[in-house]
Design a protein around this motif. Structure first.
Motif, mmCIF file in Angstrom:
data_model
loop_
_atom_site.group_PDB
_atom_site.id
_atom_site.type_symbol
_atom_site.label_atom_id
_atom_site.label_comp_id
_atom_site.label_asym_id
_atom_site.label_seq_id
_atom_site.Cartn_x
_atom_site.Cartn_y
_atom_site.Cartn_z
ATOM 1 N N SER A 23 68.498 4.303 41.408
ATOM 2 C CA SER A 23 66.943 4.369 41.405
ATOM 3 C C SER A 23 66.285 3.595 40.512
ATOM 4 O O SER A 23 65.134 3.130 40.505
ATOM 5 C CB SER A 23 66.657 5.915 41.224
ATOM 6 O OG SER A 23 65.229 6.333 41.153
ATOM 7 N N SER A 27 63.436 0.532 41.193
ATOM 8 C CA SER A 27 62.170 0.781 40.424
ATOM 9 C C SER A 27 61.909 -0.581 39.928
ATOM 10 O O SER A 27 60.755 -1.054 39.811
ATOM 11 C CB SER A 27 62.155 1.887 39.803
ATOM 12 O OG SER A 27 62.465 3.176 40.542
ATOM 13 N N LYS A 77 62.152 16.144 48.030
ATOM 14 C CA LYS A 77 61.849 14.900 48.466
ATOM 15 C C LYS A 77 60.380 14.915 48.640
ATOM 16 O O LYS A 77 59.793 15.570 49.523
ATOM 17 C CB LYS A 77 62.634 14.678 49.927
ATOM 18 C CG LYS A 77 62.971 13.155 50.181
ATOM 19 C CD LYS A 77 63.600 12.809 51.317
ATOM 20 C CE LYS A 77 65.063 12.778 51.235
ATOM 21 N NZ LYS A 77 65.595 11.677 51.048
ATOM 22 N N PHE A 78 59.774 13.613 48.244
ATOM 23 C CA PHE A 78 58.521 13.234 48.288
ATOM 24 C C PHE A 78 57.455 14.511 48.003
ATOM 25 O O PHE A 78 56.458 14.406 48.432
ATOM 26 C CB PHE A 78 58.193 12.638 49.697
ATOM 27 C CG PHE A 78 58.967 11.219 49.975
ATOM 28 C CD1 PHE A 78 58.465 10.280 49.457
ATOM 29 C CD2 PHE A 78 59.935 11.297 50.819
ATOM 30 C CE1 PHE A 78 59.296 9.126 49.593
ATOM 31 C CE2 PHE A 78 60.726 10.160 51.035
ATOM 32 C CZ PHE A 78 60.623 9.140 50.439
ATOM 33 N N PHE A 83 54.907 13.683 42.092
ATOM 34 C CA PHE A 83 54.309 12.517 42.039
ATOM 35 C C PHE A 83 53.146 12.492 41.036
ATOM 36 O O PHE A 83 53.139 11.625 40.366
ATOM 37 C CB PHE A 83 53.616 12.250 43.595
ATOM 38 C CG PHE A 83 52.573 11.068 43.578
ATOM 39 C CD1 PHE A 83 53.481 9.809 43.256
ATOM 40 C CD2 PHE A 83 51.416 11.059 44.035
ATOM 41 C CE1 PHE A 83 52.358 8.609 43.099
ATOM 42 C CE2 PHE A 83 50.422 9.937 43.918
ATOM 43 C CZ PHE A 83 51.099 8.796 43.534
ATOM 44 N N ILE A 124 54.068 5.325 41.331
ATOM 45 C CA ILE A 124 54.421 5.258 43.005
ATOM 46 C C ILE A 124 55.785 4.610 43.198
ATOM 47 O O ILE A 124 56.463 5.440 44.218
ATOM 48 C CB ILE A 124 53.393 4.334 43.698
ATOM 49 C CG1 ILE A 124 51.792 5.102 43.729
ATOM 50 C CG2 ILE A 124 53.795 4.239 45.228
ATOM 51 C CD1 ILE A 124 50.962 4.179 44.133
ATOM 52 N N ILE A 125 56.091 3.584 42.815
ATOM 53 C CA ILE A 125 57.222 2.983 42.972
ATOM 54 C C ILE A 125 58.566 3.919 42.337
ATOM 55 O O ILE A 125 59.424 3.997 43.094
ATOM 56 C CB ILE A 125 57.233 1.609 42.260
ATOM 57 C CG1 ILE A 125 56.514 0.792 43.072
ATOM 58 C CG2 ILE A 125 58.958 0.980 42.165
ATOM 59 C CD1 ILE A 125 56.316 -0.709 42.290
ATOM 60 N N TRP A 127 58.585 7.216 41.925
ATOM 61 C CA TRP A 127 58.623 8.458 42.912
ATOM 62 C C TRP A 127 58.998 8.035 44.083
ATOM 63 O O TRP A 127 60.180 8.885 44.731
ATOM 64 C CB TRP A 127 57.045 8.948 42.832
ATOM 65 C CG TRP A 127 57.049 9.937 43.855
ATOM 66 C CD1 TRP A 127 57.195 11.187 43.819
ATOM 67 C CD2 TRP A 127 56.267 9.905 45.106
ATOM 68 N NE1 TRP A 127 57.095 12.127 44.971
ATOM 69 C CE2 TRP A 127 56.161 11.226 45.752
ATOM 70 C CE3 TRP A 127 55.669 8.847 45.701
ATOM 71 C CZ2 TRP A 127 55.844 11.294 46.708
ATOM 72 C CZ3 TRP A 127 55.068 9.257 47.054
ATOM 73 C CH2 TRP A 127 55.114 10.541 47.758
ATOM 74 N N PHE A 128 58.896 6.931 44.777
ATOM 75 C CA PHE A 128 59.558 6.499 46.008
ATOM 76 C C PHE A 128 61.025 6.503 45.867
ATOM 77 O O PHE A 128 61.622 7.145 46.664
ATOM 78 C CB PHE A 128 58.823 5.137 46.481
ATOM 79 C CG PHE A 128 59.543 4.549 47.755
ATOM 80 C CD1 PHE A 128 59.231 5.261 49.191
ATOM 81 C CD2 PHE A 128 60.569 3.715 47.731
ATOM 82 C CE1 PHE A 128 59.811 4.987 50.053
ATOM 83 C CE2 PHE A 128 60.927 3.282 48.847
ATOM 84 C CZ PHE A 128 60.978 3.872 50.032
ATOM 85 N N TRP A 129 61.143 5.635 44.990
ATOM 86 C CA TRP A 129 62.976 5.237 44.765
ATOM 87 C C TRP A 129 63.594 6.755 44.218
ATOM 88 O O TRP A 129 64.619 6.908 44.707
ATOM 89 C CB TRP A 129 63.263 4.331 43.985
ATOM 90 C CG TRP A 129 63.035 2.868 44.485
ATOM 91 C CD1 TRP A 129 61.712 2.139 44.189
ATOM 92 C CD2 TRP A 129 63.595 2.321 45.652
ATOM 93 N NE1 TRP A 129 61.839 0.990 44.858
ATOM 94 C CE2 TRP A 129 62.812 1.247 45.989
ATOM 95 C CE3 TRP A 129 64.535 2.692 46.745
ATOM 96 C CZ2 TRP A 129 62.992 0.453 46.958
ATOM 97 C CZ3 TRP A 129 64.683 2.174 47.802
ATOM 98 C CH2 TRP A 129 64.149 0.812 47.939
ATOM 99 N N SER A 131 62.685 9.739 45.367
ATOM 100 C CA SER A 131 62.751 10.683 46.458
ATOM 101 C C SER A 131 63.904 9.890 47.393
ATOM 102 O O SER A 131 64.666 10.806 48.321
ATOM 103 C CB SER A 131 61.527 10.660 47.263
ATOM 104 O OG SER A 131 60.418 11.446 46.259
ATOM 105 N N VAL A 132 63.997 8.742 47.540
ATOM 106 C CA VAL A 132 65.050 8.273 48.284
ATOM 107 C C VAL A 132 66.460 8.463 48.010
ATOM 108 O O VAL A 132 67.118 8.613 48.759
ATOM 109 C CB VAL A 132 64.831 6.562 48.485
ATOM 110 C CG1 VAL A 132 65.873 5.881 49.465
ATOM 111 C CG2 VAL A 132 63.404 6.128 49.311
#
Length: 136
Positions: A23, A27, A77-78, A83, A124-125, A127-129, A131-132
């Motif tokens: 992560s 990021s 997740k997400f 966020f 954003i970046i 948070w995205f990674w 969550s992934v």
């Protein structure tokens, strides 16, 4: 604390460390790619991405990863709440680092568009990674 309980906790932590690492690296590489594209254009290229990534590891490790570890206790997740909190910490982090790097005590950084774009992009970046890789 009994030894077997301690061993069990260490085992749990060691199982998720690679996910934190993935992560963090994802990021840093993603945000540095965005920074190279929007600031330096193609002239920076791969060396710019690598250089920016090394600089981005520090704020992510100091501010984002501890928040990420706390969020991972109740994974979602997400999550929009996560966020929003990442945005808040990102705004604080970018402000602190711009203040420290520029040795400027004025609040002028808060009036620049780049401050908000960088803060939002970083949040954003990450948070995205997050969550992934980590949030279930």
């Amino acid at each position: 604390m009994e030894l077997w309980k301690l061993s069990e906790k260490v085992s749990k932590v060691s199982d998720v460390i690679p996910y934190y690492f993935f992560s963090l690296v994802s990021s840093c590489l993603s945000l540095s790619t965005v920074m190279v594209i929007f600031t330096g254009g193609p002239s920076w290229g791969l060396p710019g991405i690598i250089i920016f990534s090394f600089y981005l590891v520090i704020p992510y490790l100091l501010f984002a990863v501890p928040v990420q570890v706390h969020f991972n206790k109740q994974p979602k997740k997400f999550s929009l709440i996560y966020f929003c909190l990442y945005i808040l910490f990102s705004l604080l982090t970018v402000f602190i680092f711009s203040w420290v790097l520029n040795f400027d005590v004025s609040m002028d950084v808060l009036t620049t568009k780049n401050y908000y774009v960088l803060s939002l992009s970083a949040a954003i970046i990450f948070w995205f990674w997050d969550s992934v890789f980590l949030q279930k």
